[in-house]
Design a protein around this motif. Structure first.
Motif, short mmCIF file in Angstrom:
data_model
loop_
_atom_site.label_atom_id
_atom_site.label_comp_id
_atom_site.label_asym_id
_atom_site.label_seq_id
_atom_site.Cartn_x
_atom_site.Cartn_y
_atom_site.Cartn_z
N HIS A 13 0.88 -1.40 -0.10
CA HIS A 13 0.04 -0.07 -0.05
C HIS A 13 0.72 1.17 0.13
O HIS A 13 0.47 2.26 -0.30
CB HIS A 13 -0.88 -0.06 1.35
N ARG A 14 2.11 1.19 0.44
CA ARG A 14 2.96 2.29 0.41
C ARG A 14 4.08 2.16 -0.68
O ARG A 14 5.10 3.14 -0.59
CB ARG A 14 3.38 2.70 1.91
N ARG A 16 6.17 2.39 -3.83
CA ARG A 16 6.44 3.44 -4.63
C ARG A 16 5.48 3.24 -6.30
O ARG A 16 4.96 4.13 -6.76
CB ARG A 16 7.92 3.55 -5.20
N THR A 18 2.95 1.36 -6.40
CA THR A 18 1.25 1.90 -6.04
C THR A 18 1.01 3.27 -6.11
O THR A 18 0.07 3.69 -6.50
CB THR A 18 1.18 1.17 -4.51
N TRP A 19 2.04 3.97 -5.39
CA TRP A 19 1.84 5.57 -5.78
C TRP A 19 1.64 6.01 -7.12
O TRP A 19 0.76 6.91 -7.54
CB TRP A 19 2.85 6.27 -4.78
N MET A 20 2.78 5.56 -8.17
CA MET A 20 2.66 6.04 -9.22
C MET A 20 1.91 5.31 -10.27
O MET A 20 1.41 5.97 -11.29
CB MET A 20 4.34 5.59 -10.07
N TRP A 23 -2.45 5.00 -6.85
CA TRP A 23 -3.17 5.96 -6.07
C TRP A 23 -2.99 7.10 -7.03
O TRP A 23 -3.52 8.31 -6.68
CB TRP A 23 -2.18 6.30 -5.02
N ILE A 24 -2.33 7.32 -8.29
CA ILE A 24 -2.28 8.42 -8.94
C ILE A 24 -3.70 8.64 -9.47
O ILE A 24 -4.02 9.90 -9.72
CB ILE A 24 -1.35 8.05 -9.97
N ILE A 27 -5.27 10.88 -6.60
CA ILE A 27 -4.22 12.27 -6.53
C ILE A 27 -4.44 13.21 -7.63
O ILE A 27 -4.46 14.34 -7.44
CB ILE A 27 -3.05 11.75 -6.30
N ALA A 121 -9.12 2.86 -5.91
CA ALA A 121 -8.59 4.02 -6.11
C ALA A 121 -9.52 4.76 -7.23
O ALA A 121 -9.90 5.86 -6.97
CB ALA A 121 -7.19 3.93 -6.66
#
Length: 282
Positions: A13-14, A16, A18-20, A23-24, A27, A121
């Protein structure tokens, strides 16, 4: 099984990737929405745009669900699934987690987490977009009469349901490629190739039908390429009509393509489990 899913979700879940790649969605939508609202607050009001009907407004509000089924959206999903599955080979961590779980549970968890993360997401991003639409209506044109919460919820539920199978299909095939190749790069390349071939299916079908009509028609009906394109077309209101030549037109109902893709997803899952069970990961 639930412990395996929780462990996988906690690990990723944290991450990189996943963020890119996941979760993008919320965001980016949040930033875009804030930018539009700020611009609307400081800009001079323009002439009123032509009013939309309630049905058109509701339909347009579901546009975000087209993103994960579009080629760029599926590239992101495949890339994330490649990291989830093939990353374990690059990090050499399979041997650390296999003793604690049955192998089938590890693969099942790696299917569930990307699917759950992507759907979550997009749901969050969709809610942010709806909130932005409502706040924006306070600055200018109001929401058309006839738009109800129930109608909006029903339209977004249907749009999400249409997107679910393409997302699962992308995750299943990316997972299969990852287990077979043990490479993130190879998985991404093969996943992109499938999406590109889907878009080229009409052109390729017409070209090869001129040389091998029976074989070409059979392959198009059996392989998942046409069925995925057809399912996405049905989600927009009408199926994909594919004229291959004089007297040969392929046009299948939604249920046929849904069943065919479901069978291909099951087959990809079975191959993934079968191969993974026999891999030496020490």
């Amino acid at each position: 099984m639930l412990d395996a899913v929780r462990a996988e979700a906690l690990k990723l879940h944290r991450h990189r990737a996943t963020w890119m790649m996941v979760w993008i969605y919320p965001i980016a939508i949040a930033l875009i929405t804030i930018g539009i609202l700020v611009y609307g607050a400081v800009s001079t009001p323009s002439a009123a745009a032509s009013a939309k009907s309630a049905a058109a407004w509701i339909h347009d509000s579901t546009v975000l669900w087209n993103v994960p089924t579009s080629p760029p959206g599926r590239f992101l999903i495949a890339g994330f699934a490649a990291v989830v599955f093939a990353g374990e080979y690059g990090w050499n961590t399979w041997k650390l987690i296999i003793p604690a779980r049955a192998r089938w549970q590890l693969i099942a968890a790696k299917w569930a987490v990307p699917l759950g993360f992507v759907v979550l997401a997009v749901i969050v991003a969709d809610l942010i977009l709806l909130l932005g639409e409502w706040l924006g209506s306070l600055q200018g044109d109001g929401i058309p009469a006839g738009v109800t919460l129930g109608a909006v919820a029903d339209a977004h539920f249907k749009a999400g349901a249409h997107a679910l199978l393409p997302i699962l299909y992308t995750v299943a095939f990316a997972g299969m490629f990852a287990i077979l190749t043990q490479s993130i790069l190879a998985t991404v390349i093969l996943s992109i190739a499938i999406v590109v071939l889907e878009g080229l299916t009409p052109l390729l079908g017409i070209f090869f039908h001129a040389y091998a009509p029976a074989l070409t028609t059979g392959l198009i009906k059996v392989l998942p390429l046409y069925h995925m394109a057809n399912l996405n077309a049905w989600a927009k209101g009408a199926g994909m009509v594919l004229p291959l030549g004089p007297g040969t037109i392929i046009a299948m109902p939604w249920a046929t393509s849904f069943g065919a893709l479901t069978a291909w997803i099951v087959a990809a899952g079975a191959i993934t489990q079968f191969r993974f069970q026999r891999q030496d990961l020490n």
